[in-house]
Design a protein around this motif. Structure first.
Motif, PDB file in Angstrom:
ATOM      1  N   TYR A   9     -45.648 -43.281 -14.929  1.00 32.82           N
ATOM      2  CA  TYR A   9     -46.716 -42.217 -15.003  1.00 32.82           C
ATOM      3  C   TYR A   9     -47.002 -42.025 -13.369  1.00 32.82           C
ATOM      4  O   TYR A   9     -47.116 -40.851 -13.217  1.00 32.82           O
ATOM      5  CB  TYR A   9     -47.917 -42.885 -15.317  1.00 32.82           C
ATOM      6  CG  TYR A   9     -49.315 -42.219 -15.140  1.00 32.82           C
ATOM      7  CD1 TYR A   9     -49.397 -41.069 -16.007  1.00 32.82           C
ATOM      8  CD2 TYR A   9     -50.054 -42.337 -14.153  1.00 32.82           C
ATOM      9  CE1 TYR A   9     -50.539 -40.274 -15.872  1.00 32.82           C
ATOM     10  CE2 TYR A   9     -51.203 -41.443 -14.096  1.00 32.82           C
ATOM     11  CZ  TYR A   9     -51.342 -40.525 -15.164  1.00 32.82           C
ATOM     12  OH  TYR A   9     -52.566 -39.607 -14.840  1.00 32.82           O
ATOM     13  N   GLU A  10     -46.828 -43.009 -12.666  1.00 29.69           N
ATOM     14  CA  GLU A  10     -47.102 -42.581 -11.131  1.00 29.69           C
ATOM     15  C   GLU A  10     -45.875 -41.623 -10.488  1.00 29.69           C
ATOM     16  O   GLU A  10     -46.223 -40.947  -9.887  1.00 29.69           O
ATOM     17  CB  GLU A  10     -47.355 -44.044 -10.312  1.00 29.69           C
ATOM     18  CG  GLU A  10     -48.796 -44.876 -10.814  1.00 29.69           C
ATOM     19  CD  GLU A  10     -49.888 -43.865 -10.558  1.00 29.69           C
ATOM     20  OE1 GLU A  10     -49.699 -43.092  -9.590  1.00 29.69           O
ATOM     21  OE2 GLU A  10     -50.932 -44.097 -11.071  1.00 29.69           O
ATOM     22  N   MET A  11     -44.819 -42.105 -11.311  1.00 31.35           N
ATOM     23  CA  MET A  11     -43.811 -41.599 -10.659  1.00 31.35           C
ATOM     24  C   MET A  11     -43.719 -39.879 -11.031  1.00 31.35           C
ATOM     25  O   MET A  11     -43.346 -39.039 -10.141  1.00 31.35           O
ATOM     26  CB  MET A  11     -42.373 -42.094 -10.879  1.00 31.35           C
ATOM     27  CG  MET A  11     -42.065 -43.484 -10.362  1.00 31.35           C
ATOM     28  SD  MET A  11     -40.622 -44.193 -10.843  1.00 31.35           S
ATOM     29  CE  MET A  11     -39.378 -43.106 -10.462  1.00 31.35           C
ATOM     30  N   ARG A  12     -44.124 -39.839 -12.276  1.00 30.30           N
ATOM     31  CA  ARG A  12     -44.307 -38.346 -12.790  1.00 30.30           C
ATOM     32  C   ARG A  12     -45.352 -37.396 -11.824  1.00 30.30           C
ATOM     33  O   ARG A  12     -45.172 -36.203 -11.938  1.00 30.30           O
ATOM     34  CB  ARG A  12     -44.507 -38.611 -14.197  1.00 30.30           C
ATOM     35  CG  ARG A  12     -43.064 -39.011 -14.861  1.00 30.30           C
ATOM     36  CD  ARG A  12     -43.504 -38.940 -16.555  1.00 30.30           C
ATOM     37  NE  ARG A  12     -43.759 -37.542 -16.893  1.00 30.30           N
ATOM     38  CZ  ARG A  12     -44.014 -37.440 -18.277  1.00 30.30           C
ATOM     39  NH1 ARG A  12     -44.242 -38.194 -19.180  1.00 30.30           N
ATOM     40  NH2 ARG A  12     -44.342 -35.915 -18.453  1.00 30.30           N
ATOM     41  N   HIS A  13     -46.368 -38.166 -11.593  1.00 30.56           N
ATOM     42  CA  HIS A  13     -47.594 -37.517 -11.210  1.00 30.56           C
ATOM     43  C   HIS A  13     -47.466 -37.249  -9.550  1.00 30.56           C
ATOM     44  O   HIS A  13     -48.464 -36.744  -9.054  1.00 30.56           O
ATOM     45  CB  HIS A  13     -48.798 -38.193 -11.650  1.00 30.56           C
ATOM     46  CG  HIS A  13     -49.073 -37.868 -13.112  1.00 30.56           C
ATOM     47  ND1 HIS A  13     -48.411 -38.252 -14.198  1.00 30.56           N
ATOM     48  CD2 HIS A  13     -49.763 -36.802 -13.604  1.00 30.56           C
ATOM     49  CE1 HIS A  13     -48.813 -37.849 -15.239  1.00 30.56           C
ATOM     50  NE2 HIS A  13     -49.893 -36.981 -14.981  1.00 30.56           N
ATOM     51  N   GLN A  14     -46.663 -37.905  -8.904  1.00 27.47           N
ATOM     52  CA  GLN A  14     -46.352 -37.778  -7.598  1.00 27.47           C
ATOM     53  C   GLN A  14     -44.947 -37.644  -7.185  1.00 27.47           C
ATOM     54  O   GLN A  14     -44.383 -38.437  -6.582  1.00 27.47           O
ATOM     55  CB  GLN A  14     -46.929 -39.006  -6.769  1.00 27.47           C
ATOM     56  CG  GLN A  14     -48.463 -39.580  -7.056  1.00 27.47           C
ATOM     57  CD  GLN A  14     -48.976 -40.503  -6.114  1.00 27.47           C
ATOM     58  OE1 GLN A  14     -48.735 -40.358  -4.833  1.00 27.47           O
ATOM     59  NE2 GLN A  14     -49.670 -41.403  -6.593  1.00 27.47           N
ATOM     60  N   LYS A  15     -44.492 -36.408  -7.698  1.00 31.03           N
ATOM     61  CA  LYS A  15     -43.059 -36.349  -7.713  1.00 31.03           C
ATOM     62  C   LYS A  15     -42.442 -36.138  -6.152  1.00 31.03           C
ATOM     63  O   LYS A  15     -41.432 -36.556  -5.988  1.00 31.03           O
ATOM     64  CB  LYS A  15     -42.795 -34.868  -8.666  1.00 31.03           C
ATOM     65  CG  LYS A  15     -42.932 -35.132 -10.030  1.00 31.03           C
ATOM     66  CD  LYS A  15     -42.590 -33.834 -10.783  1.00 31.03           C
ATOM     67  CE  LYS A  15     -42.818 -34.145 -12.425  1.00 31.03           C
ATOM     68  NZ  LYS A  15     -42.611 -33.095 -13.166  1.00 31.03           N
ATOM     69  N   MET A  16     -43.225 -35.497  -5.446  1.00 31.42           N
ATOM     70  CA  MET A  16     -42.807 -35.130  -4.136  1.00 31.42           C
ATOM     71  C   MET A  16     -42.563 -36.495  -3.444  1.00 31.42           C
ATOM     72  O   MET A  16     -41.583 -36.676  -2.704  1.00 31.42           O
ATOM     73  CB  MET A  16     -43.680 -34.075  -3.599  1.00 31.42           C
ATOM     74  CG  MET A  16     -43.302 -33.837  -2.139  1.00 31.42           C
ATOM     75  SD  MET A  16     -41.645 -33.065  -1.963  1.00 31.42           S
ATOM     76  CE  MET A  16     -41.986 -31.272  -2.481  1.00 31.42           C
ATOM     77  N   MET A  17     -43.644 -37.065  -3.351  1.00 29.43           N
ATOM     78  CA  MET A  17     -43.630 -38.380  -2.652  1.00 29.43           C
ATOM     79  C   MET A  17     -42.712 -39.265  -3.234  1.00 29.43           C
ATOM     80  O   MET A  17     -42.045 -40.005  -2.409  1.00 29.43           O
ATOM     81  CB  MET A  17     -45.013 -39.144  -2.667  1.00 29.43           C
ATOM     82  CG  MET A  17     -46.086 -38.382  -1.905  1.00 29.43           C
ATOM     83  SD  MET A  17     -45.767 -38.334  -0.265  1.00 29.43           S
ATOM     84  CE  MET A  17     -47.211 -37.714   0.497  1.00 29.43           C
ATOM     85  N   THR A  18     -42.451 -39.301  -4.707  1.00 31.94           N
ATOM     86  CA  THR A  18     -41.435 -40.130  -5.144  1.00 31.94           C
ATOM     87  C   THR A  18     -40.200 -39.779  -4.686  1.00 31.94           C
ATOM     88  O   THR A  18     -39.287 -40.923  -4.509  1.00 31.94           O
ATOM     89  CB  THR A  18     -41.555 -40.079  -6.528  1.00 31.94           C
ATOM     90  OG1 THR A  18     -42.775 -40.744  -7.078  1.00 31.94           O
ATOM     91  CG2 THR A  18     -40.599 -40.919  -7.312  1.00 31.94           C
TER      92      THR A  18
END
Length: 429
Positions: A9-18
């Motif tokens: 979930y966190e990776m999908r909702h912070q795509k740029m940073m990830t």
């Protein structure tokens, strides 16, 4: 399962940073592993040098004073025997040529092919793990009688005969007839001690010049006994040097010991002559320093990225703290989430480093030593996949990911875990 879903979930909702974090990690692992694997090729245990960690090489002699002035070079066969034969620390010793020039080899009436020969004795085939696809190696009787016998590499056999099952057939080496007794799988030119296009019988007089009694063309491969340390071997060799030095002293000269024999890394590294001692410790210190820089600088940048990602989760952390979540559990979760991102980037970096070295190996490897610069096989050589992707290299990359994760995420995660619930919720409002 919920933990994994949270990470996704966190990776999908912070795509740029990830993706920035993944790319930064991939670049760091790519740089470190490219240089690390380049160094590891010099020591990796791959056929036929499958016992590389136990094999030490004796070569060169340095005499100063008297009629010799300051002379150094390859050893005479008799000198090599007096130093390296029947050592208590050694299971098997093999005497062979240290260097050679390309020779013309052909079938009768056929076109000559320029290829690199290597002269070896019967023990060479016992120390090194060659795979014979046809025939067998020559034996002690062949070496004692200086038999005109040859073992061909598979690629050379196919160029000469169009097939590799050619044991018993005849070839001409510099217009002299030799009987082919065996054919072996090709050896990478990166394995300078065992690489050759074909192998001939090594004799005492090979490579002699004039009446010199100390210099010639002999190299010795020593297979250590189980449980014997390299230091013990060197102490034994040093004692032999002292005995030989007494003979040299009668001629008004001094025999200088340069901490021989050398391990596979030292021989492959080169960078030293026959009249100086290799300094591998300085090389290792420099390598570790470069690895540290290549890990530390990306880690600092990734730390900023991690801090930015966690800043968007202040409210979540505050609510979890309000419901009784301990700081250590939050810290562990933050490190775990970052480690998953680091692993993804690490795998990408490892794959890129292997592919890059395979495609651009000429940027990393200098072919030297006993190999002729005119050999196209040497010029066009590439490391094999087995030489680059080993389980040890994989676990080194995994360890680097772990270190990179700790350096880049520990401080931001620790700061995030210490956020007070009231402060976190107030910041959201």
């Amino acid at each position: 399962m919920n933990y994994i879903r949270q990470i996704i979930y966190e990776m999908r909702h912070q795509k740029m940073m990830t993706w920035v974090s993944i790319c930064g990690t991939a670049l760091a692992i790519f740089l470190v592993m490219t240089f690390f694997m380049t160094d590891q090729v010099k020591t990796v245990e791959v056929a036929p040098e499958t016992h590389r960690q136990k094999i030490y090489i004796g070569q060169n002699i340095h005499i100063s004073g008297g009629e010799w002035g300051d002379s150094s070079g390859s050893m005479h066969y008799d000198a090599a025997r007096s130093v390296y034969d029947n050592l208590e620390s050694v299971e098997i010793a093999s005497f062979m040529s240290q260097w050679s020039d390309n020779a013309d080899i052909n079938v009768r009436g056929g076109e000559a092919i320029s290829s690199l020969p290597k002269r070896v004795d019967e023990n060479f085939w016992k120390i090194y793990d060659f795979r014979f696809v046809s025939g067998h190696p020559f034996d002690k009787a062949d070496c004692d009688s200086d038999a005109k016998k040859a073992v061909l590499s598979r690629s050379l056999a196919r160029r000469l005969f169009g097939e590799d099952d050619v044991a018993g057939r005849e070839v001409m080496v510099n217009m002299m007839p030799y009987t082919v007794v065996g054919v072996v799988e090709d050896v990478s030119p990166l394995l300078s001690t065992t690489y050759a296009g074909f192998y001939l019988v090594f004799t005492r007089d090979y490579g002699m010049s004039g009446n010199e009694k100390w210099f010639g063309n002999t190299q010795v491969a020593l297979l250590l006994k189980d449980g014997v340390s390299p230091d013990r071997l060197r102490q034994e060799v040093k004692g032999r040097y002292a005995t030989l030095g007494a003979q040299v002293a009668k001629e008004g000269a001094e025999l200088i010991y340069h901490e021989q024999p050398y391990d596979a890394e030292t021989v492959a590294e080169g960078g030293y002559g026959s009249n100086n001692t290799p300094d591998m410790k300085s090389k290792h210190v420099l390598s570790y320093f470069l690895y540290g820089i290549m890990i530390l600088l990306p880690a600092i940048n990734l730390s900023s990225m991690t801090r930015s990602r966690l800043r968007h989760r202040v409210s979540e952390i505050g609510v979890r703290r309000a419901f009784g979540a301990r700081r250590i559990s939050i810290l562990v979760q933050m490190l775990g989430e970052n480690f998953v991102i680091t692993i993804i980037g690490g795998v990408i970096g490892l794959v890129l480093s292997v592919v890059f070295i395979l495609l651009a190996s000429n940027l990393f490897f200098l072919y030297s030593g006993s190999m002729s610069s005119s050999s196209l096989d040497v010029v066009n050589a590439r490391p094999s996949f087995d030489m680059l992707f080993t389980w040890s290299n994989f676990f080194v990359a995994l360890a680097l990911c772990f270190i990179l994760n700790l350096i880049s995420a520990t401080v931001p995660a620790w700061q995030a875990s210490r956020v007070e619930p009231a402060v976190a919720i107030a910041k959201v409002k």
